[in-house]
Design an enzyme around this catalytic site. Structure first.
Site, PDB file in Angstrom:
ATOM      1  N   ASN A 209       3.214  -8.238 -11.115  1.00 50.55           N
ATOM      2  CA  ASN A 209       2.382  -8.598 -12.273  1.00 50.55           C
ATOM      3  C   ASN A 209       3.007  -8.240 -13.625  1.00 50.55           C
ATOM      4  O   ASN A 209       2.749  -8.903 -14.616  1.00 50.55           O
ATOM      5  CB  ASN A 209       0.966  -8.017 -12.136  1.00 50.55           C
ATOM      6  CG  ASN A 209       0.947  -6.531 -11.908  1.00 50.55           C
ATOM      7  OD1 ASN A 209       1.975  -5.929 -11.573  1.00 50.55           O
ATOM      8  ND2 ASN A 209      -0.199  -5.925 -12.073  1.00 50.55           N
TER       9      ASN A 209
ATOM     10  N   CYS B 201      -3.674  -3.965 -12.567  1.00 48.43           N
ATOM     11  CA  CYS B 201      -4.183  -2.939 -11.655  1.00 48.43           C
ATOM     12  C   CYS B 201      -5.356  -2.159 -12.228  1.00 48.43           C
ATOM     13  O   CYS B 201      -6.291  -1.830 -11.527  1.00 48.43           O
ATOM     14  CB  CYS B 201      -3.057  -1.976 -11.300  1.00 48.43           C
ATOM     15  SG  CYS B 201      -2.223  -1.318 -12.748  1.00 48.43           S
TER      16      CYS B 201
HETATM   17  P1  NAD Z   1       2.338  -5.224  -2.488  1.00 43.88           P
HETATM   18  O1  NAD Z   1       1.862  -3.894  -2.009  1.00 43.88           O
HETATM   19  O2  NAD Z   1       2.135  -6.395  -1.624  1.00 43.88           O
HETATM   20  O3  NAD Z   1       3.904  -5.189  -2.808  1.00 43.88           O
HETATM   21  C1  NAD Z   1       4.445  -4.273  -3.731  1.00 43.88           C
HETATM   22  C2  NAD Z   1       5.923  -4.098  -3.457  1.00 43.88           C
HETATM   23  O4  NAD Z   1       6.093  -3.468  -2.198  1.00 43.88           O
HETATM   24  C3  NAD Z   1       6.718  -5.398  -3.390  1.00 43.88           C
HETATM   25  O5  NAD Z   1       7.965  -5.193  -3.999  1.00 43.88           O
HETATM   26  C4  NAD Z   1       6.867  -5.614  -1.896  1.00 43.88           C
HETATM   27  O6  NAD Z   1       7.980  -6.404  -1.555  1.00 43.88           O
HETATM   28  C5  NAD Z   1       7.045  -4.194  -1.416  1.00 43.88           C
HETATM   29  N1  NAD Z   1       6.707  -3.955   0.000  1.00 43.88           N
HETATM   30  C6  NAD Z   1       5.863  -4.661   0.787  1.00 43.88           C
HETATM   31  N2  NAD Z   1       5.815  -4.103   2.009  1.00 43.88           N
HETATM   32  C7  NAD Z   1       6.629  -3.032   1.987  1.00 43.88           C
HETATM   33  C8  NAD Z   1       7.008  -2.043   2.958  1.00 43.88           C
HETATM   34  N3  NAD Z   1       6.524  -2.062   4.196  1.00 43.88           N
HETATM   35  N4  NAD Z   1       7.870  -1.084   2.590  1.00 43.88           N
HETATM   36  C9  NAD Z   1       8.360  -1.027   1.339  1.00 43.88           C
HETATM   37  N5  NAD Z   1       8.056  -1.945   0.378  1.00 43.88           N
HETATM   38  C10 NAD Z   1       7.195  -2.925   0.697  1.00 43.88           C
HETATM   39  O7  NAD Z   1       1.644  -5.438  -3.917  1.00 43.88           O
HETATM   40  P2  NAD Z   1       1.735  -6.717  -4.863  1.00 43.88           P
HETATM   41  O8  NAD Z   1       0.884  -7.794  -4.296  1.00 43.88           O
HETATM   42  O9  NAD Z   1       3.138  -6.999  -5.202  1.00 43.88           O
HETATM   43  O10 NAD Z   1       1.049  -6.156  -6.198  1.00 43.88           O
HETATM   44  C11 NAD Z   1      -0.327  -6.130  -6.397  1.00 43.88           C
HETATM   45  C12 NAD Z   1      -0.868  -4.739  -6.198  1.00 43.88           C
HETATM   46  O11 NAD Z   1      -0.149  -3.824  -7.017  1.00 43.88           O
HETATM   47  C13 NAD Z   1      -2.312  -4.623  -6.628  1.00 43.88           C
HETATM   48  O12 NAD Z   1      -3.013  -3.863  -5.680  1.00 43.88           O
HETATM   49  C14 NAD Z   1      -2.221  -3.872  -7.955  1.00 43.88           C
HETATM   50  O13 NAD Z   1      -3.384  -3.158  -8.300  1.00 43.88           O
HETATM   51  C15 NAD Z   1      -1.053  -2.984  -7.716  1.00 43.88           C
HETATM   52  N6  NAD Z   1      -0.462  -2.528  -8.986  1.00 43.88           N
HETATM   53  C16 NAD Z   1      -0.621  -1.223  -9.347  1.00 43.88           C
HETATM   54  C17 NAD Z   1      -0.113  -0.775 -10.555  1.00 43.88           C
HETATM   55  C18 NAD Z   1      -0.276   0.657 -10.996  1.00 43.88           C
HETATM   56  O14 NAD Z   1       0.434   1.070 -11.908  1.00 43.88           O
HETATM   57  N7  NAD Z   1      -1.183   1.416 -10.409  1.00 43.88           N
HETATM   58  C19 NAD Z   1       0.582  -1.665 -11.387  1.00 43.88           C
HETATM   59  C20 NAD Z   1       0.745  -2.983 -10.972  1.00 43.88           C
HETATM   60  C21 NAD Z   1       0.216  -3.406  -9.759  1.00 43.88           C
END
Ligand code: NAD
Length: 506
Positions: free
Chosen positions: A169, A300
């Site tokens: 995002n 988020c």
């Molecule tokens: P996601 O958890 O699907 O993926 C996040 C990252 O993790 C990606 O780079 C993905 O390729 C990687 N990933 C996936 N499976 C993995 C594994 N088994 N091991 C290691 N890495 C892995 O999340 P998303 O859909 O990309 O993002 C949306 C989510 O992120 C929402 O829940 C949002 O709230 C959260 N978010 C949080 C913040 C914060 O600062 N708290 C900021 C932005 C987004």
């Protein structure tokens, strides 16, 4: 032969034309082709639905090369003074500011958010690098006096090779929020962006290089879950800083635990925004829009559970709906557009599904919640929807309990402060929260009693690189931004000094 920087190749990027053939991995100071093109996944342009490129994931060998490249650079970089590291980071910030609009355009093409927002994001990234450049020379330990003239001191030392894993995002902002403090503290980083938004992290790597960071200090490996898990398990990695969903965060924590690696987890949320009847209503309405509709609602810390004191609910809804209907959805490159495209077709379908489910459970759609097709034919395949306000919601509805991650605001009435605090805290998330009131004492009392890592008073989403950000409860562990982040990219060594003779018991 030196490579032409990616941003030069993508200069003045526009929608509907980009086709990227360049490799998007970066280590040892250069862009590197993945070993195998097998398992490549398409990367889409959200505003048009076109394929921008195919992204082959890095396997064990590539991850190992990137980590080793980081480790070699870390040995040099960690020996520089904070002042020297800060100077290089300041140069990176200067270069990024100079190219802000070009980088923002690439972010629009790859993420779908509006150019107006993307420019704001890149500006925040520049500020983040500047802020941590300034922090670098201030890193210091403590001097502690002990009996008999003896003393101890502490040294703040880097951790080594840190891994950053990001969500889609805020592609560049997240890469900066992890790498700038990591590098300022003397660490190296291997960063894995989301496979849905892989491009601007590479631009960041090339800017760091141009600014003078040693080759290998900041590396980018592309891929999804498997590549991420290889990074988390690599024995030369000291720390994993992860931003993403709660389910993935749990897996990352489990993997890191196997190697007793430190973790920072920045996870999802379902944050409450509480609007008391003594608020400045126009500000509260604007605040609710800022809390729900930035980046197509894919933020988020959004305040998506909007609790409004019953007496002012009708006026609040009337104003919120009027302004939501007026949000210009469409071509994200145009100045007047305020809402672009969601990240992907499945994400759009999921968000529209949440709206349908909410209706089934008794919520009323006051506006939006429909697919949106812009008039420009080139955007017909884009992932647009109209921003949605839901009324008649209850705490037990799916739309109120789960993170939707789209432009959907759920509104609920409340009567008393005590009641609304209990309802606001009745969630496993704890990322952010907000309160609108003119009563200063109430504002701070509510902030104290909300179980969330951030509370915005009389505004929302006014995040800044200078203030710590991070979740309570299942929204995460650790902080990003602000001075607090130093704790998460350094370790403290204690040195104890004897000034007299050894008093031995033996
Ligand atoms: P996601 O958890 O699907 O993926 C996040 C990252 O993790 C990606 O780079 C993905 O390729 C990687 N990933 C996936 N499976 C993995 C594994 N088994 N091991 C290691 N890495 C892995 O999340 P998303 O859909 O990309 O993002 C949306 C989510 O992120 C929402 O829940 C949002 O709230 C959260 N978010 C949080 C913040 C914060 O600062 N708290 C900021 C932005 C987004």
């Amino acid at each position: 032969m030196s490579q032409q920087p990616l941003l030069q190749l993508l200069h003045n990027a526009s929608l509907g034309s980009l086709e990227l053939k360049e490799p998007l991995n970066f280590w040892c100071g250069a862009r590197v082709q993945a070993r195998s093109a097998g398992n490549a996944e398409p990367v889409y342009e959200p505003a048009t639905g076109r394929v921008l490129c195919d992204l082959p994931p890095c396997g064990a060998e590539e991850v190992d090369q990137a980590v080793r490249s980081a480790h070699a650079a870390y040995l040099k970089w960690s020996r520089l003074s904070g002042m020297e590291r800060g100077r290089v980071l300041l140069e990176a910030a200067r270069i990024m500011r100079e190219r802000l609009v070009d980088i923002a355009k690439v972010e629009v093409v790859n993420n779908g958010k509006t150019l107006t927002e993307a420019k704001g994001n890149i500006h925040m990234a520049v500020q983040g690098i500047e802020y941590f450049a300034g922090i670098a020379p201030t890193l210091a330990g403590q001097h502690i006096q002990m009996p008999g003239g003896c003393f101890a001191y502490t040294r703040r030392e880097p951790l080594g090779v840190c891994v950053g894993i990001g969500a889609w995002n805020f592609p560049l902002v997240l890469a900066v929020m992890k790498s700038a403090p990591a590098l300022a503290c003397g660490n190296a980083m291997v960063y894995k962006p989301s496979p849905m938004a892989p491009i601007t992290a590479v631009i960041l790597a090339e800017i760091y290089k141009e600014a003078g960071v040693p080759d290998g200090l900041f590396n980018v490996v592309q891929g999804g879950a498997e590549t991420g898990s290889l990074l988390c398990h690599h024995p030369m990695v000291a720390k994993v800083s992860f931003t993403g969903s709660v389910p993935t965060g749990k897996k990352v924590m489990e993997m890191a635990a196997k190697g007793v690696k430190q973790v920072t987890l920045e996870l999802g949320g379902k944050s409450p925004l509480i609007i008391f009847k003594d608020c400045e209503l126009e500000n509260a309405v604007k605040g609710a829009l800022m809390a729900n509709f930035l980046t197509q609602g894919q933020v988020c810390c959004n305040g998506t559970r909007v609790y409004v004191q019953r007496d002012i609910l009708p006026q609040f809804l009337e104003e919120v709906v009027k302004r939501t209907k007026a949000i210009a959805v469409g071509d994200p490159m145009l100045d007047g557009t305020r809402m672009g495209a969601l990240i992907s077709r499945p994400q759009l379908d999921k968000v529209l599904g949440f709206v349908k489910e909410a209706q089934k459970q008794g919520a009323r759609v006051l506006c939006g919640g429909e697919p949106f097709v812009p008039s420009d034919p080139k955007l017909k395949g884009g992932y647009f929807m109209s921003p949605c306000v839901l009324d008649n919601c209850r705490d037990d509805m799916t739309c109120v309990k789960e993170e939707i991650f789209g432009p959907v605001m759920s509104v609920m009435p409340f009567d008393t402060e005590e009641e609304v605090l209990q309802r606001a805290n009745n969630t496993t998330f704890g990322l952010a929260s907000g309160v609108f009131t003119r009563d200063v004492a109430r504002a701070h009392r509510v902030a104290e009693n909300l179980q969330a890592g951030t509370c915005f008073i009389n505004n929302y989403n006014t995040n800044s690189v200078v203030v710590p950000f991070g979740g309570y409860k299942m929204s995460g562990i650790g902080k990003e931004n602000g001075q607090a982040v130093i704790e998460y990219y350094t370790q403290l060594k204690t040195v104890v000094v004897e000034m007299g003779d050894v008093q031995s018991l033996f």
